[in-house]
Design an enzyme around this catalytic site. Structure first.
Site, mmCIF file in Angstrom:
data_model
loop_
_atom_site.group_PDB
_atom_site.id
_atom_site.type_symbol
_atom_site.label_atom_id
_atom_site.label_comp_id
_atom_site.label_asym_id
_atom_site.label_seq_id
_atom_site.Cartn_x
_atom_site.Cartn_y
_atom_site.Cartn_z
ATOM 1 N N ARG A 80 -2.904 2.555 -7.552
ATOM 2 C CA ARG A 80 -1.439 2.574 -7.590
ATOM 3 C C ARG A 80 -0.961 1.184 -8.001
ATOM 4 O O ARG A 80 -1.165 0.218 -7.262
ATOM 5 C CB ARG A 80 -0.881 2.951 -6.212
ATOM 6 C CG ARG A 80 0.612 2.885 -6.172
ATOM 7 C CD ARG A 80 1.260 3.227 -4.833
ATOM 8 N NE ARG A 80 2.674 2.978 -4.995
ATOM 9 C CZ ARG A 80 3.460 2.333 -4.136
ATOM 10 N NH1 ARG A 80 3.000 1.934 -2.984
ATOM 11 N NH2 ARG A 80 4.716 2.120 -4.427
ATOM 12 N N HIS A 124 9.230 -1.053 -8.732
ATOM 13 C CA HIS A 124 8.906 -1.706 -7.456
ATOM 14 C C HIS A 124 9.743 -2.988 -7.378
ATOM 15 O O HIS A 124 9.230 -4.096 -7.425
ATOM 16 C CB HIS A 124 7.398 -1.980 -7.360
ATOM 17 C CG HIS A 124 6.887 -2.216 -5.967
ATOM 18 N ND1 HIS A 124 5.861 -1.485 -5.395
ATOM 19 C CD2 HIS A 124 7.250 -3.106 -5.017
ATOM 20 C CE1 HIS A 124 5.615 -1.920 -4.170
ATOM 21 N NE2 HIS A 124 6.440 -2.912 -3.915
ATOM 22 N N GLU A 169 10.062 2.395 -2.039
ATOM 23 C CA GLU A 169 10.889 2.026 -0.884
ATOM 24 C C GLU A 169 12.349 1.735 -1.222
ATOM 25 O O GLU A 169 12.839 0.623 -1.021
ATOM 26 C CB GLU A 169 10.268 0.814 -0.180
ATOM 27 C CG GLU A 169 8.879 1.083 0.344
ATOM 28 C CD GLU A 169 8.292 -0.079 1.141
ATOM 29 O OE1 GLU A 169 8.930 -1.147 1.197
ATOM 30 O OE2 GLU A 169 7.203 0.089 1.716
ATOM 31 N N ASN A 296 4.622 4.882 3.002
ATOM 32 C CA ASN A 296 4.168 3.516 3.239
ATOM 33 C C ASN A 296 4.334 3.256 4.725
ATOM 34 O O ASN A 296 5.442 3.334 5.252
ATOM 35 C CB ASN A 296 5.011 2.510 2.455
ATOM 36 C CG ASN A 296 4.829 2.631 0.951
ATOM 37 O OD1 ASN A 296 4.018 3.430 0.479
ATOM 38 N ND2 ASN A 296 5.576 1.846 0.195
ATOM 39 N N TYR A 298 3.463 0.630 7.995
ATOM 40 C CA TYR A 298 2.953 -0.633 8.529
ATOM 41 C C TYR A 298 3.031 -0.717 10.044
ATOM 42 O O TYR A 298 2.103 -1.160 10.691
ATOM 43 C CB TYR A 298 3.690 -1.824 7.893
ATOM 44 C CG TYR A 298 3.295 -2.007 6.445
ATOM 45 C CD1 TYR A 298 2.156 -2.728 6.105
ATOM 46 C CD2 TYR A 298 4.021 -1.397 5.423
ATOM 47 C CE1 TYR A 298 1.752 -2.848 4.789
ATOM 48 C CE2 TYR A 298 3.618 -1.521 4.090
ATOM 49 C CZ TYR A 298 2.487 -2.252 3.783
ATOM 50 O OH TYR A 298 2.081 -2.357 2.482
ATOM 51 N N GLU A 362 0.799 3.183 1.005
ATOM 52 C CA GLU A 362 0.567 1.789 1.404
ATOM 53 C C GLU A 362 0.231 1.752 2.879
ATOM 54 O O GLU A 362 0.880 2.421 3.687
ATOM 55 C CB GLU A 362 1.807 0.897 1.207
ATOM 56 C CG GLU A 362 2.089 0.479 -0.200
ATOM 57 C CD GLU A 362 3.285 -0.472 -0.299
ATOM 58 O OE1 GLU A 362 3.527 -1.266 0.624
ATOM 59 O OE2 GLU A 362 3.981 -0.395 -1.318
HETATM 60 C C1 GBH Z 1 5.905 -3.035 1.407
HETATM 61 O O1 GBH Z 1 7.127 -3.147 2.044
HETATM 62 C C2 GBH Z 1 6.134 -3.315 -0.033
HETATM 63 O O2 GBH Z 1 6.184 -2.114 -0.773
HETATM 64 C C3 GBH Z 1 5.102 -4.238 -0.627
HETATM 65 O O3 GBH Z 1 5.562 -4.692 -1.861
HETATM 66 C C4 GBH Z 1 4.815 -5.369 0.336
HETATM 67 O O4 GBH Z 1 3.996 -6.345 -0.224
HETATM 68 C C5 GBH Z 1 4.163 -4.767 1.545
HETATM 69 O O5 GBH Z 1 4.999 -3.813 2.114
HETATM 70 C C6 GBH Z 1 3.832 -5.787 2.636
HETATM 71 O O6 GBH Z 1 4.986 -6.359 3.137
HETATM 72 O O7 GBH Z 1 11.516 -8.641 8.884
HETATM 73 O O8 GBH Z 1 9.267 -9.270 9.448
HETATM 74 O O9 GBH Z 1 10.434 -7.707 10.805
HETATM 75 C C7 GBH Z 1 7.090 -3.001 3.450
HETATM 76 C C8 GBH Z 1 8.488 -2.886 3.998
HETATM 77 C C9 GBH Z 1 10.137 -4.092 5.111
HETATM 78 C C10 GBH Z 1 8.159 -3.482 6.284
HETATM 79 C C11 GBH Z 1 10.391 -5.150 6.139
HETATM 80 C C12 GBH Z 1 8.472 -4.508 7.324
HETATM 81 C C13 GBH Z 1 10.311 -5.685 8.475
HETATM 82 C C14 GBH Z 1 9.596 -6.970 8.434
HETATM 83 N N1 GBH Z 1 8.725 -3.866 5.011
HETATM 84 N N2 GBH Z 1 9.892 -4.725 7.416
HETATM 85 S S1 GBH Z 1 10.255 -8.230 9.480
#
Ligand code: GBH
Length: 458
Positions: A80, A124, A169, A296, A298, A362
């Site tokens: 991807r 993106h 996203e 995605n 996390y 992701e």
């Molecule tokens: C993804 O976004 C992106 O698609 C990618 O480009 C990026 O590199 C990857 O994640 C890793 O970050 O303000 O510290 O509490 C993830 C979306 C949005 C998830 C912000 C975490 C809060 C972080 N992110 N969110 S924080």
């Protein structure tokens, strides 16, 4: 039960084992394309933690053959990556840069030659700066420009691509880019950023119609966070519901159900009326416009009601201090694999028959990686993170959720947006001085994990 037998059922031959990257984060070669909003944003002092930019990044633009060789070593079935709109159309419209198209054509051919399916994301977060100057995603016409761009790309690369991801996203892009201003284009419009969500959805829907007419499959990658109320108190539960509606459902309900979630709670806080920019026909176009949904994932989010004078949880909450006792990554993000299980089963429960097959597009974690004297990068926390999240994916599949792919974020350490190069998410370490690639222990682990799944032994 016989786990080896069930594994071939859980991971059929066509399960997509992948890694993910994004153009601005890895490509570099910024002089060889039009300007994007990220080029502009990175120039503003103080916006990027280490003052860096994606000007060179991992130089993937020049080094992609070596990077594809690494992917072949992993035994991947899919890659991807994202296509940079300003590399195809330097001004966001009109003239096509054939050198830009040629780069992706060569990348795709290199992938196909080693049996890896190219899964391009069309957007993106790197909007052509010329379009930002016309209002960016705040204006409706940008959705039409995106559909034109999608058609132009499909006409040139469509013979070698079957699955497309339109947007990455869109919620995060709206919130971080246009509401809070911590990402490009750095606008701080809070709730007035809502049209950005709608115009991205419209862009997706217009592009999806064109791509499907050409026989293609269309996905969108959406960031999900399971929302946990900080307590059983009614005000915390209400705040969690609003947060969930915004982060998880604002963009998915229109795509899957053809309607926006109830945002009445936001109107009281000054959010504009959706009727100001949403037309009925838009929702008809959006409904059912996905052949697959990219997830995605996390981490989960713990939400408490705002204290007196504090903003509603649309703003950035402090996730980490609010999950006492939960281990965190180098980024401070809680490690909670059960959240992935919750997301996958929760999507199935909420959307039922309207939900297309899922792909985890992701998942990964950052770590302060440095090669030791022998050139080894031991990253046991990443292996543990990936292993536990894959187990959560397996558990969701066992419970009947249709998950057809898993993509690690990321192949390479790369430009982590506002954090610059300070957060490393790669299976492969990148020395930004020399561009040397060093596969980490997690690289070998993922290679073996894929091989075991293929052999039906795990
Ligand atoms: C993804 O976004 C992106 O698609 C990618 O480009 C990026 O590199 C990857 O994640 C890793 O970050 O303000 O510290 O509490 C993830 C979306 C949005 C998830 C912000 C975490 C809060 C972080 N992110 N969110 S924080």
């Amino acid at each position: 039960t016989d786990h080896s037998d069930s594994s071939t059922v859980l991971f059929p031959r066509d399960f997509l084992w992948g890694v993910a990257t994004a153009a601005y984060q890895v490509e570099g070669a910024s002089e060889q394309r039009g300007a994007s909003i990220w080029d502009e944003f990175c120039r503003i002092p103080g916006r990027i933690a280490d003052g860096s930019s994606g000007r060179v990044a991992c130089d993937h633009y020049h080094r992609f053959p070596g990077d594809v060789a690494l992917m072949a070593e992993l035994g991947l079935s899919a890659y991807r990556f994202s296509i940079s709109w300003p590399r195809i159309m330097p001004l966001g419209r009109g003239r096509i840069d054939t050198a830009g198209v040629d780069f992706y054509a060569r990348l795709i051919d290199e992938l196909l030659a080693v049996g890896i399916e190219p899964v391009p994301t069309l957007y993106h977060w790197d909007l052509p700066q010329a379009l930002e100057e016309e209002g960016g995603w705040l204006v409706r016409s940008t959705a039409e420009r995106f559909a034109d761009y999608a058609r132009a790309v499909a006409a040139r690369l469509g013979d070698r691509v079957t699955r497309w991801i339109t947007l990455n996203e869109p919620f995060v892009h709206m919130a971080y880019g246009y509401a809070f201003g911590v990402h490009a284009p750095g606008r701080t419009l809070m709730f007035d950023a809502l049209p950005v969500a709608h115009h991205q959805l419209l862009a997706h829907a217009l592009a999806a119609r064109a791509l499907r007419d050409g026989g293609h499959q269309v996905l969108l990658a959406h960031n999900h966070t399971p929302v946990v109320p900080a307590s059983g108190a009614p005000q915390d539960r209400a705040a969690a519901q609003v947060y969930d509606a915004l982060h998880n459902r604002l963009l998915l309900d229109p795509l899957l159900l053809g309607r926006y979630p109830d945002l009445a709670a936001l109107a009281a806080l000054g959010a504009p009326d959706l009727g100001d920019f949403v037309r009925d026909a838009d929702l008809d176009l959006m409904a059912g416009s996905l052949d697959g949904l990219g997830v995605n994932y996390y981490m989960p989010t713990l939400v408490a009601a705002p204290g007196p004078g504090e903003a509603l949880p649309f703003a950035l909450p402090d996730y980490t201090s609010r999950f006492p006792g939960t281990p965190v990554t180098a980024f401070g993000w809680p490690v909670a694999p059960e959240g992935l299980y919750r997301v996958l089963t929760g999507l199935r429960d909420r959307y039922g028959a309207a939900l297309p097959p899922l792909h985890v597009t992701e998942n990964g974690c950052s770590r302060a990686d440095t090669p030791d004297g022998a050139g080894r990068v031991a990253d046991p926390e990443r292996i543990d993170y990936l292993d536990r999240h894959l187990r959560a994916l397996v558990a969701a599949k066992r419970d009947g959720v249709d998950v057809r792919g898993y993509f690690v974020w990321s192949l390479l350490d790369n430009f982590e947006w506002a954090e610059g190069f300070t957060q490393r998410f790669g299976l492969v370490h990148v020395d930004y001085r020399t561009q040397a690639r060093t596969p980490k222990d997690s690289f070998a682990w993922y290679r073996d994990r894929i091989a075991r799944a293929r052999a039906g032994t795990a």
